[in-house]
Motif scaffolding. Structure first.
Motif, PDB file in Angstrom:
ATOM      1  N   ILE B 453     -28.677 -40.192  31.284  1.00  0.00           N
ATOM      2  CA  ILE B 453     -28.520 -40.221  32.730  1.00  0.00           C
ATOM      3  C   ILE B 453     -28.640 -41.371  33.693  1.00  0.00           C
ATOM      4  O   ILE B 453     -29.179 -42.385  33.225  1.00  0.00           O
ATOM      5  CB  ILE B 453     -29.043 -38.962  33.238  1.00  0.00           C
ATOM      6  N   ASN B 454     -27.415 -41.194  35.036  1.00  0.00           N
ATOM      7  CA  ASN B 454     -27.686 -42.510  35.462  1.00  0.00           C
ATOM      8  C   ASN B 454     -28.123 -41.668  37.143  1.00  0.00           C
ATOM      9  O   ASN B 454     -27.148 -41.170  37.596  1.00  0.00           O
ATOM     10  CB  ASN B 454     -26.163 -43.354  35.905  1.00  0.00           C
ATOM     11  N   LEU B 455     -28.881 -41.349  37.854  1.00  0.00           N
ATOM     12  CA  LEU B 455     -29.459 -40.910  39.137  1.00  0.00           C
ATOM     13  C   LEU B 455     -27.756 -41.058  40.544  1.00  0.00           C
ATOM     14  O   LEU B 455     -27.581 -40.781  40.977  1.00  0.00           O
ATOM     15  CB  LEU B 455     -30.939 -41.311  39.361  1.00  0.00           C
ATOM     16  N   ALA B 456     -28.254 -42.562  39.995  1.00  0.00           N
ATOM     17  CA  ALA B 456     -27.037 -42.858  41.152  1.00  0.00           C
ATOM     18  C   ALA B 456     -25.637 -42.500  41.727  1.00  0.00           C
ATOM     19  O   ALA B 456     -25.236 -41.392  42.249  1.00  0.00           O
ATOM     20  CB  ALA B 456     -27.026 -44.164  41.815  1.00  0.00           C
ATOM     21  N   TRP B 457     -25.457 -41.779  40.186  1.00  0.00           N
ATOM     22  CA  TRP B 457     -23.803 -41.223  39.831  1.00  0.00           C
ATOM     23  C   TRP B 457     -24.152 -39.674  40.499  1.00  0.00           C
ATOM     24  O   TRP B 457     -23.368 -39.298  40.578  1.00  0.00           O
ATOM     25  CB  TRP B 457     -23.723 -41.597  38.367  1.00  0.00           C
ATOM     26  N   LEU B 458     -25.479 -39.310  39.471  1.00  0.00           N
ATOM     27  CA  LEU B 458     -25.318 -38.179  39.870  1.00  0.00           C
ATOM     28  C   LEU B 458     -25.050 -37.870  41.667  1.00  0.00           C
ATOM     29  O   LEU B 458     -24.772 -36.486  42.024  1.00  0.00           O
ATOM     30  CB  LEU B 458     -26.904 -37.553  39.034  1.00  0.00           C
ATOM     31  N   LYS B 459     -26.411 -38.207  42.163  1.00  0.00           N
ATOM     32  CA  LYS B 459     -26.211 -38.276  43.361  1.00  0.00           C
ATOM     33  C   LYS B 459     -24.959 -38.954  44.297  1.00  0.00           C
ATOM     34  O   LYS B 459     -25.125 -39.071  45.707  1.00  0.00           O
ATOM     35  CB  LYS B 459     -28.192 -39.900  44.190  1.00  0.00           C
ATOM     36  N   GLY B 460     -24.152 -39.960  43.637  1.00  0.00           N
ATOM     37  CA  GLY B 460     -23.131 -40.653  44.583  1.00  0.00           C
ATOM     38  C   GLY B 460     -23.118 -41.706  45.630  1.00  0.00           C
ATOM     39  O   GLY B 460     -22.814 -41.485  46.190  1.00  0.00           O
ATOM     40  N   THR B 461     -24.342 -42.240  44.976  1.00  0.00           N
ATOM     41  CA  THR B 461     -25.402 -43.083  45.583  1.00  0.00           C
ATOM     42  C   THR B 461     -24.612 -44.655  45.190  1.00  0.00           C
ATOM     43  O   THR B 461     -25.114 -45.450  45.420  1.00  0.00           O
ATOM     44  CB  THR B 461     -26.379 -42.469  46.018  1.00  0.00           C
ATOM     45  N   SER B 462     -23.773 -44.846  43.960  1.00  0.00           N
ATOM     46  CA  SER B 462     -23.697 -45.985  43.713  1.00  0.00           C
ATOM     47  C   SER B 462     -23.312 -47.251  43.983  1.00  0.00           C
ATOM     48  O   SER B 462     -23.111 -46.667  45.384  1.00  0.00           O
ATOM     49  CB  SER B 462     -22.372 -45.036  41.898  1.00  0.00           C
ATOM     50  N   ARG B 467     -14.901 -42.742  42.872  1.00  0.00           N
ATOM     51  CA  ARG B 467     -13.827 -41.709  43.134  1.00  0.00           C
ATOM     52  C   ARG B 467     -12.805 -41.974  42.169  1.00  0.00           C
ATOM     53  O   ARG B 467     -12.850 -42.214  41.355  1.00  0.00           O
ATOM     54  CB  ARG B 467     -12.682 -43.273  44.357  1.00  0.00           C
ATOM     55  N   ASN B 468     -12.856 -40.759  41.746  1.00  0.00           N
ATOM     56  CA  ASN B 468     -12.049 -39.873  40.839  1.00  0.00           C
ATOM     57  C   ASN B 468     -13.159 -40.820  39.284  1.00  0.00           C
ATOM     58  O   ASN B 468     -12.839 -41.268  38.521  1.00  0.00           O
ATOM     59  CB  ASN B 468     -10.858 -40.417  41.142  1.00  0.00           C
ATOM     60  N   PRO B 469     -14.554 -40.390  39.279  1.00  0.00           N
ATOM     61  CA  PRO B 469     -14.966 -40.893  38.631  1.00  0.00           C
ATOM     62  C   PRO B 469     -14.969 -40.510  37.029  1.00  0.00           C
ATOM     63  O   PRO B 469     -14.450 -38.945  36.614  1.00  0.00           O
ATOM     64  CB  PRO B 469     -16.818 -40.394  39.166  1.00  0.00           C
ATOM     65  N   SER B 470     -15.085 -41.787  36.303  1.00  0.00           N
ATOM     66  CA  SER B 470     -14.187 -40.773  34.732  1.00  0.00           C
ATOM     67  C   SER B 470     -15.729 -41.145  33.753  1.00  0.00           C
ATOM     68  O   SER B 470     -16.147 -41.602  33.805  1.00  0.00           O
ATOM     69  CB  SER B 470     -12.785 -41.066  34.112  1.00  0.00           C
ATOM     70  N   LEU B 471     -15.636 -39.986  32.535  1.00  0.00           N
ATOM     71  CA  LEU B 471     -16.934 -40.498  31.898  1.00  0.00           C
ATOM     72  C   LEU B 471     -16.166 -41.577  30.772  1.00  0.00           C
ATOM     73  O   LEU B 471     -17.105 -42.438  29.629  1.00  0.00           O
ATOM     74  CB  LEU B 471     -17.257 -39.258  31.222  1.00  0.00           C
ATOM     75  N   GLU B 472     -14.650 -42.119  30.641  1.00  0.00           N
ATOM     76  CA  GLU B 472     -14.196 -43.036  29.358  1.00  0.00           C
ATOM     77  C   GLU B 472     -14.620 -44.223  29.757  1.00  0.00           C
ATOM     78  O   GLU B 472     -14.920 -44.733  30.755  1.00  0.00           O
ATOM     79  CB  GLU B 472     -12.609 -42.860  30.454  1.00  0.00           C
ATOM     80  N   VAL B 473     -15.029 -44.921  28.636  1.00  0.00           N
ATOM     81  CA  VAL B 473     -15.362 -46.071  28.393  1.00  0.00           C
ATOM     82  C   VAL B 473     -14.844 -46.861  28.250  1.00  0.00           C
ATOM     83  O   VAL B 473     -13.301 -46.234  27.720  1.00  0.00           O
ATOM     84  CB  VAL B 473     -16.912 -46.301  27.677  1.00  0.00           C
ATOM     85  N   VAL B 474     -14.453 -47.996  29.489  1.00  0.00           N
ATOM     86  CA  VAL B 474     -13.914 -48.928  29.649  1.00  0.00           C
ATOM     87  C   VAL B 474     -14.007 -50.417  28.247  1.00  0.00           C
ATOM     88  O   VAL B 474     -14.661 -50.889  28.201  1.00  0.00           O
ATOM     89  CB  VAL B 474     -13.663 -50.284  30.878  1.00  0.00           C
ATOM     90  N   ASP B 475     -13.051 -50.770  27.407  1.00  0.00           N
ATOM     91  CA  ASP B 475     -12.844 -51.107  26.440  1.00  0.00           C
ATOM     92  C   ASP B 475     -12.496 -52.157  26.629  1.00  0.00           C
ATOM     93  O   ASP B 475     -11.780 -52.918  28.064  1.00  0.00           O
ATOM     94  CB  ASP B 475     -12.465 -51.202  25.105  1.00  0.00           C
ATOM     95  N   TYR B 476     -12.047 -53.609  25.857  1.00  0.00           N
ATOM     96  CA  TYR B 476     -11.448 -54.817  26.446  1.00  0.00           C
ATOM     97  C   TYR B 476      -9.908 -54.880  26.524  1.00  0.00           C
ATOM     98  O   TYR B 476      -9.409 -55.812  27.205  1.00  0.00           O
ATOM     99  CB  TYR B 476     -11.987 -56.171  25.181  1.00  0.00           C
TER     100      TYR B 476
END
Lengths: 187, 581, 388
Positions: B453-462, B467-476
């Motif tokens: 859990i990332n609370l800032a993400w949850l609260k929208g205060t990152s 914008r258009n948040p995605s759970l996809e993980v970025v690789d190289y």
């Protein structure tokens, strides 16, 4: 018009010497022109630079083939470069050397010679390194004394405004050379 | 006729007679760019749900306090974390494909120390609600749950049977890894936030579980795993034999355990390493005896490396069978093991060979794992061998009771405990507010595939506007490595071995400010728009502009022709092309 | 203010005094000190300009065109091989009608490698539609740089200020540096009218042009080049009124009563004045005409200056293989309109290539050859070549 040819090596400040003298003469109210013998400058390689001065604008834009005087920043060039080519009979040779003018009797027979230990003076004033001193400002002090074509006051002003670093040391070197240059000796 | 008397009917140079804005190149596209904030592999990996890319960005600009506050959104203990976390984030760092991983933990340690040195504080208003939460166990899980619940406006009381709070962080970790003043400094902030500490109170004995159940609206259990798993062989009651927990507790209490000069440490986990390294500091020789090979050791590689530097020896593929000695241990009979098939943990199983050999020793420490004391759990808790049954958010079958840390089925690390405390705090807060936690609810606010859990993400205060948040993980392969010079990372420096063996001085030296900044600037900020402007610069239609309303950029779809150059030139994988239909 | 400056410094001062806004350049000997000086001026806050570092001269000119399209005063400098690499973009600057000013230090063409002066680089750009202004001294270099902006901007055509490698670029001499406020009065800020890249009103520039309109665009370039002759005169006159230094596209020196006239350009004109005085003192009926502009070519002025002369000796520090020196070609063509009895005999001389000195002796030799031969030996005569 007086034409002077400078002989030195890349790294000694030969081209700057001619330019500083041109600026000093300009400050004296003269029309001057200075330029390097056009080439690719490399440290240690023989370098030639020219200076013209006149009371009216200098229009001729060619190398100097028959100089009135020559100034030699490196005494070792004496055996390597035909320094006196075209030098006029009354011409004065000013050499950076701690030797006496008479010691150049073989080389410069028939010319007038003055010597100045510009290398030692430069080292004393921390100009360049002991192995490779920058002798241009010291030799100009000697030129001012020997040729009497430029005032010492304006030479010092040109040095102080135009040398990239160590303005006071360079000015002091010129002053010292002005005082210590030998008399002109007819060989 | 002269030139000047003639004219032609064209302008001076070729130029369109109308504005090029009439040409809506946007109609040409079949795909459009999307500004998408994705999850970096480090953030995804972090069991505590920290926004690593975010604080790297801030530290790189010298914004230390903001970086500290960003970490404190998620984890109350950055100075502790920077020291004891095994930083699996760095193993996942995309920079490993480029040059070296960013030394995340050293940056975090710097920020944590910055917070301590400058006495930075989190201010919270008094409890907003009458409901109170009891926290049992002041270890990393309990303290974290208390911290977040307090920040969410709840009243919190925390019970612990020990003389001081901290749990395993205080009694299990030697101070050469975590100095006590760092621990005290970070815990003291909770005190100031109005968390009520009830210390030296053992729940189940001094107060009953039932009374907590009655007096509090919710209870969090984080009582840890304080029972050493027994070796199950004869002779463990001989003098000179300790288990890891009591040995390390004695050390941390400042006692001098009576132990010999040649110590055999049984086990291959981090506790075994701790025991061996402490033994060396007590002037003893130490040999770690492990039944599998080095590759299977659960201990962290850097810990093994430092143990080796300090002269700890290793004996692999050996398992204790018997203990020699009269009153005091004098040696161990070991059976040679071989590696067999893979087991459930994905490691090769040790297989007995029947062949035995003996080693001499005058001290022995068993460190083969620890479990929860079943007797310390409330009677109404459902558990399996001390592992409490709880859902993904930590809620137990007794609905007002939540669990976290070493008593639930997660790896036994400080970082995982902190993550579990935060999860439970979110669950408890929702429970108290009457929001039902169903089995899918964690998906709404977990970050990345692993579900932290990332609370800032949850609260929208990152930090980076999501914008258009995605759970996809970025690789190289999502990065554009052209934009990043190859720069070797700053290596952690350790104090000389002879210095280390003189006492319990901290082994890793801190990074200088310059080193910290240079490390932070090496961060790719994978998946996060840092407003570098590449999309804007490279757009051939000039259709990308700064977002006038906020963070980042917007593409004018009237003119975006869908060429995808912006996505290609995004250095950090924070854009993607979306096919249109 | 008077100061001792090299020709390259004079260029930089000229650009700085003109409040140039964008410089995009690539270093090359012997031009480098121009852009070094400008970079220093910018770094020291003496010049408020954007300096764009580029990876080649082609890009330098491309960047200048872009900047100029953006409506700002734009400058670059190069020489020799760098100018050749720019060639494609030189044409483009003309067609795009961007009044970029370029200082070209005349450097000989490779191979063999040479860094020394000759005009083959700039005369090879004759057909690019650039105004070409040749200079004989550092004062003229500085003054011409300022005038070039005014000429280029009023015609929306690019202009090249040309100075000899080393003979000017690296030669120090005292020159007058005009007061910047006076320059600003003389040269107001560049006004691109409505032909510029306005982000708020984007338009397409330089798009494909169909056969039915292409010629019209090219015709306008020629019309404005013809107009340029008058504009250059006006700007030079204005300059003379304000600053007291007068320049002409064609300038005679003791040529009115001369039978033999030498036609020269660049620094040869400067040395030439001394040479003419020397020859005149000897009683020779010789004079000199200096041409400042190769493009637009000052046909009428030249015809007027040379009408009725017996012999004209053209000194070309350049040559076009298979034809003759470029100035000689131009002059032969211009003088053809004269009736035969007023048409001088043209002697073409190639001299001073690759930096070989053109001294008073060289000029004397050329005069001697011209005086002695009733007709030229050949289409051109090479001076100082060491034949075996």
């Amino acid at each position: 018009m007086i034409e002077i040819r400078f002989h030195g090596r890349g790294g000694q400040g030969t081209v700057v010497a001619s330019k500083l003298l041109a600026t000093s003469l300009f400050l004296d109210g003269k029309y001057s022109q200075s330029f390097p013998a056009f080439g690719t400058e490399r440290r240690g390689a023989p370098v030639t630079a020219f200076l013209r001065v006149d009371d009216k604008p200098v229009r001729i834009r060619t190398e100097i083939y028959e100089p009135d005087h020559i100034v030699i920043l490196d005494p070792l060039l004496v055996d390597q470069v035909p320094l006196t080519d075209g030098l006029k009979r009354d011409g004065i040779v000013i050499i950076n050397s701690s030797r006496k003018p008479m010691e150049f009797a073989d080389r410069f027979k028939g010319f007038k010679v003055a010597t100045v230990p510009a290398g030692q003076i430069a080292v004393k004033h921390h100009l360049g390194t002991p192995q490779s001193p920058i002798v241009n400002t010291a030799i100009l002090g000697a030129v001012a004394k020997v040729l009497s074509i430029v005032t010492m006051e304006n030479l010092i002003e040109a040095i102080k405004s135009d040398v990239p670093s160590k303005a006071d040391e360079n000015a002091a070197a010129a002053q010292e050379a002005y005082k210590t240059v030998s008399d002109v000796v007819q060989l | 006729m002269k030139y000047t008397d003639r004219q032609v009917h064209v302008p001076l140079c070729s130029v369109s007679t109308t504005s090029s804005l009439v040409n809506k190149t946007g109609t040409w596209k079949s795909a459009q760019p999307l500004f998408i904030d994705r999850v970096s592999p480090c953030n995804q990996q972090c069991p505590a749900g920290e926004d690593i890319t975010g604080y790297m960005y801030l530290v790189g600009q010298g914004r230390y306090e903001e970086a500290w506050r960003l970490i404190m959104e998620e984890n109350p203990f950055p100075a502790i974390m920077g020291r004891v976390c095994f930083h699996t984030c760095e193993e996942r760092c995309n920079r490993t494909e480029h040059d070296d991983a960013v030394s995340i933990h050293m940056v975090e340690r710097f920020i944590g120390d910055y917070g301590l040195a400058n006495s930075l504080r989190i201010t919270v208003p008094g409890p907003e609600r009458k409901e109170r939460v009891a926290i049992v166990g002041a270890g990393p899980a309990g303290l974290t749950a208390a911290y977040h619940l307090r920040k969410m406006g709840n009243g919190v009381s925390i019970f612990d049977s020990n003389q001081k709070p901290g749990g395993m962080m205080r009694y299990g970790i030697p101070s050469y890894r975590l100095p006590k003043e760092v621990l005290d400094g970070e815990i003291s902030r909770l005190d100031e936030m109005g968390v009520e500490f009830k210390i030296a109170v053992k729940v189940g004995k001094d107060v009953t579980w039932d009374s907590l159940d009655n007096e509090f609206e919710a209870v969090f259990m984080g009582i840890g795993a304080w029972e050493e798993t027994s070796l199950g062989i004869e002779g463990l009651n001989k003098k000179g034999i300790y288990n890891a927990l009591e040995f390390l507790e004695d050390i941390n209490l400042g006692k001098e355990p009576k132990i010999g000069k040649r110590i055999a440490v049984i086990g291959g986990g981090n506790s075994a390493i701790d025991c061996a390294r402490v033994s060396r500091r007590l002037g003893a020789e130490a040999t770690i005896v492990y039944r599998r090979s080095e590759a299977e050791m659960p201990a962290h590689t850097e810990e093994i490396e430092m143990a080796r530097e300090e002269g700890v020896r290793f004996l692999f593929l050996a398992s204790p069978k018997a203990i020699y000695g009269e009153e005091t241990v004098a040696g161990v009979k070991l059976e040679k093991m071989a590696l067999g098939e893979m087991d459930d943990s994905g490691r090769r199983r040790p297989v007995p060979t029947g062949e035995t050999f003996d080693i001499d020793c005058d001290g022995m420490i068993t460190a083969i794992g620890e479990a929860t004391r079943v007797g310390d759990l409330p009677p109404f808790t459902s558990h399996r061998g001390g592992v409490v049954e709880a859902d993904r958010m930590g809620q137990t079958t007794h609905l007002r009771f939540f669990a976290g840390g070493d008593i639930i089925d997660i790896p036994h690390t400080v970082t995982h405990a902190i993550g579990s405390g935060k999860r439970a705090a979110v669950a408890i807060d929702r429970f108290l507010r009457g929001i039902e936690n169903d089995k899918d609810s964690p998906d709404q606010f977990t970050w990345g595939e692993s579900g932290t859990i990332n609370l800032a993400w949850l609260k929208g205060t990152s930090l980076f506007c999501r914008r258009n948040p995605s759970l996809e993980v970025v690789d190289y392969t999502d990065m554009n490595p052209f934009y990043f010079d190859c720069l070797p990372g700053v290596k952690t420096k350790r104090i000389p071995v002879d210095e280390r063996l003189k006492g319990f001085q901290e082994v890793s030296e801190p990074f200088s400010e310059e080193e910290v900044i240079s490390e932070a600037r090496r961060c790719f900020n994978c998946g996060s728009c840092t407003e570098c402007g590449n999309c804007c610069i490279f757009c051939p239609e000039n259709s990308i502009k700064r977002d006038p309303d906020g963070y980042g950029y917007v593409a004018d779809m009237d003119f975006c022709k869908g060429c995808g150059i912006c996505v290609n030139e995004c250095p950090r994988g924070a854009m993607t092309m979306k096919l249109m239909e | 203010m008077r100061k001792v400056l090299t020709g390259n410094q004079a260029v930089a001062y000229g650009a700085m005094l003109s409040d140039v806004q964008v410089v995009a350049a690539y270093p090359i000997t012997p031009q480098t000190t121009i852009i070094e000086e400008l970079a220093d001026m910018q770094a020291e806050g003496l010049a408020d300009l954007d300096y764009i570092r580029v990876e080649s001269e082609h890009s330098a000119m491309a960047a200048c065109i872009g900047a100029s399209m953006g409506g700002v005063r734009t400058f670059t400098a190069t020489c020799g091989q760098g100018l050749f690499l720019m060639h494609e973009m030189l044409h483009y600057a003309t067609g795009a009608r961007t009044p970029v000013v370029l200082a070209n230090v005349n450097r000989a063409i490779a191979a063999p490698w040479s860094i020394w002066s000759d005009q083959t680089d700039s005369v090879s750009q004759r057909e690019t539609g650039w105004i070409q202004l040749y200079c004989e001294g550092n004062q003229e270099v500085l003054d011409t740089t300022i005038m070039a902006f005014k000429i280029a901007e009023s015609l929306r055509l690019p202009a090249m200020v040309i100075l000899d490698a080393f003979f000017l670029s690296h030669t120090s001499e005292p020159i007058e540096i005009p007061d910047i406020e006076a320059v600003r009065d003389f040269l107001p800020p560049y006004d691109p009218g409505d032909l510029w890249l306005d982000p708020d009103n984007p338009r397409t520039f330089g798009s494909l042009c169909m056969p039915d309109t292409y010629m019209e665009f090219r015709w306008q370039i020629q019309r404005d080049m013809e107009r340029a002759k008058q504009v250059i005169d006006e700007v030079q006159d204005d300059f003379g009124r304000v600053f007291g230094r007068n320049y002409r596209q064609v300038e005679g020196y003791r040529s009115d009563d001369a039978d033999v006239v030498m036609v020269v350009s660049g620094t040869v004109a400067s040395t030439g004045r001394d040479a003419i005085d020397f020859l005149r003192a000897r009683g020779e009926g010789v004079g000199m005409v200096k041409i400042k502009t190769l493009r637009p070519f000052p046909r009428q002025e030249l015809v007027a200056a040379l009408r009725g002369k017996k012999k004209v000796a053209v000194i070309d520090r350049n040559f076009s293989p298979g034809a003759t020196g470029v100035w000689a070609q131009e002059i032969r063509s211009a003088l053809y309109e004269l009736p035969e009895d007023e048409r001088p005999i043209i002697y073409g001389y190639i001299a001073g290539l690759g930096g070989r000195d053109i001294s008073i002796k060289t000029i004397e030799e050329i005069y001697q050859k011209t005086r002695e031969a009733d007709q030229p030996d050949d289409v051109d005569i090479w001076i100082g070549v060491n034949y075996v």
